[in-house]
Design a protein around this motif. Sequence first.
Motif, mmCIF file in Angstrom:
data_model
loop_
_atom_site.group_PDB
_atom_site.id
_atom_site.type_symbol
_atom_site.label_atom_id
_atom_site.label_comp_id
_atom_site.label_asym_id
_atom_site.label_seq_id
_atom_site.Cartn_x
_atom_site.Cartn_y
_atom_site.Cartn_z
ATOM 1 N N ILE A 33 49.788 -17.939 55.047
ATOM 2 C CA ILE A 33 49.919 -18.455 53.679
ATOM 3 C C ILE A 33 50.573 -19.828 53.741
ATOM 4 C CG2 ILE A 33 50.912 -18.063 51.398
ATOM 5 C CD1 ILE A 33 50.971 -15.101 52.004
ATOM 6 N N GLU A 39 56.238 -24.199 45.565
ATOM 7 C CA GLU A 39 56.219 -22.752 45.730
ATOM 8 C C GLU A 39 57.452 -22.239 46.469
ATOM 9 O OE1 GLU A 39 51.598 -21.505 46.080
ATOM 10 O OE2 GLU A 39 52.336 -22.820 47.677
ATOM 11 N N ALA A 42 59.155 -18.881 45.461
ATOM 12 C CA ALA A 42 58.582 -17.644 45.987
ATOM 13 C C ALA A 42 59.195 -17.307 47.339
ATOM 14 C CB ALA A 42 57.066 -17.780 46.112
ATOM 15 N N SER A 313 58.357 -12.576 44.116
ATOM 16 C CA SER A 313 57.701 -13.444 45.091
ATOM 17 C C SER A 313 56.187 -13.298 45.015
ATOM 18 C CB SER A 313 58.197 -13.093 46.502
ATOM 19 O OG SER A 313 57.561 -13.873 47.473
ATOM 20 N N TRP A 314 55.690 -12.072 44.887
ATOM 21 C CA TRP A 314 54.253 -11.847 44.814
ATOM 22 C C TRP A 314 53.682 -12.480 43.550
ATOM 23 C CZ3 TRP A 314 50.891 -9.251 41.520
ATOM 24 C CH2 TRP A 314 49.605 -9.022 42.023
ATOM 25 N N LEU A 315 54.358 -12.348 42.426
ATOM 26 C CA LEU A 315 53.885 -12.931 41.177
ATOM 27 C C LEU A 315 53.874 -14.458 41.237
ATOM 28 C CD1 LEU A 315 55.664 -10.593 38.580
ATOM 29 C CD2 LEU A 315 53.230 -10.614 39.212
ATOM 30 N N LEU A 317 53.426 -16.256 43.869
ATOM 31 C CA LEU A 317 52.357 -16.709 44.763
ATOM 32 C C LEU A 317 50.976 -16.478 44.166
ATOM 33 C CD1 LEU A 317 53.690 -15.497 48.224
ATOM 34 C CD2 LEU A 317 53.570 -17.838 47.379
ATOM 35 N N HIS A 318 50.864 -15.662 43.110
ATOM 36 C CA HIS A 318 49.572 -15.378 42.502
ATOM 37 C C HIS A 318 49.537 -15.861 41.056
ATOM 38 C CE1 HIS A 318 49.655 -12.720 45.998
ATOM 39 N NE2 HIS A 318 48.343 -12.675 45.915
#
Length: 318
Positions: A33, A39, A42, A313-315, A317-318
């Motif tokens: 990634i 970012e 994240a 962190s997932w939110l 990154l998406h």
Amino acid sequence: MLGSFYLLPWLSINGEPAVLFDLAGRHAYLLGIELAADELPALLALAVSGLALLYLLTNLGGRLWCGLLCPQSILGSLYQQLMQLGRHGGNLLWALLAIWTGISFVGYFTPVRQLLPPDAAGWNHWTVFWAVFYAAATWANIRFLRTRLCTELCPFARLQPWITDQHTPHVRYQLRRGEPRGARAPGLPGIHARGRALLNPTTAQDYVFRAANPAIAGSWPRFAPDRLGDCLDCAQCQQQCPLKLDIRNGVDGNCLDCGLCISVCDRQLAAHGLPGGLIRRQSQADAEEQPARFMRPRTVVALVIALGSALSSWLLLH
């Protein structure tokens, strides 16, 4: 853990480094990634999740990180093994390892293949400084500051009272079984085989105090062999401890829970035909025969923070 530290800079995913923090280019690669500077939150949320998981591991399992996974402990153990090869050879190998550690550290911020021939284009005044600094710190730290770092300088060690509770396991000496301690000829069976019951806690603690404070308690009394506990009083547990603590004196806040005393004690007991487990991991609640509790307030807090930070962190990154 040590192998992954040296290996990760060399790994590539889809043609890019598996782990690289490119400060000059203001982006990072993390297991395939690519993260730009905007970012960074994240990455910070992921780091918070990792810290919360470390908190959770310590709360549930004791100082497993300190004793088994911390680079300080791993490198310290490796240094001791190298010294067994001889003073000069061991010091030479340790110096080479320290230099390679410094290069590996820089490899997380500059592609490691740019640090080695035939390219070697990654060197500049900053990479040279950090490689030399980290190599020198690795070399000197284990040789001169290993015990002081764990007992005086490490912030994580100072946080242990806030992380652990009465249900957290620690390395403990079973004093009711082991006391009164003393050397004996091989072949004398253990207390259970002799039918000797466990001492009451007050008497066992009195023997421990007398053994630890001879100047106050006076000379150690002589016991008939059949009255001795299972502790051989060989002092191997203290000699094997990286911090030279005597676990028989009680749980020490500086104990790393590395378990070296458990291993050497079990070997000594086996050589005398005695069952192991005189030193083992046990919580205060278990020692007091209280029921075990898996979910405690500190456990719940750490779990919520770990899951919440990972989800954040997932939110992001998406």
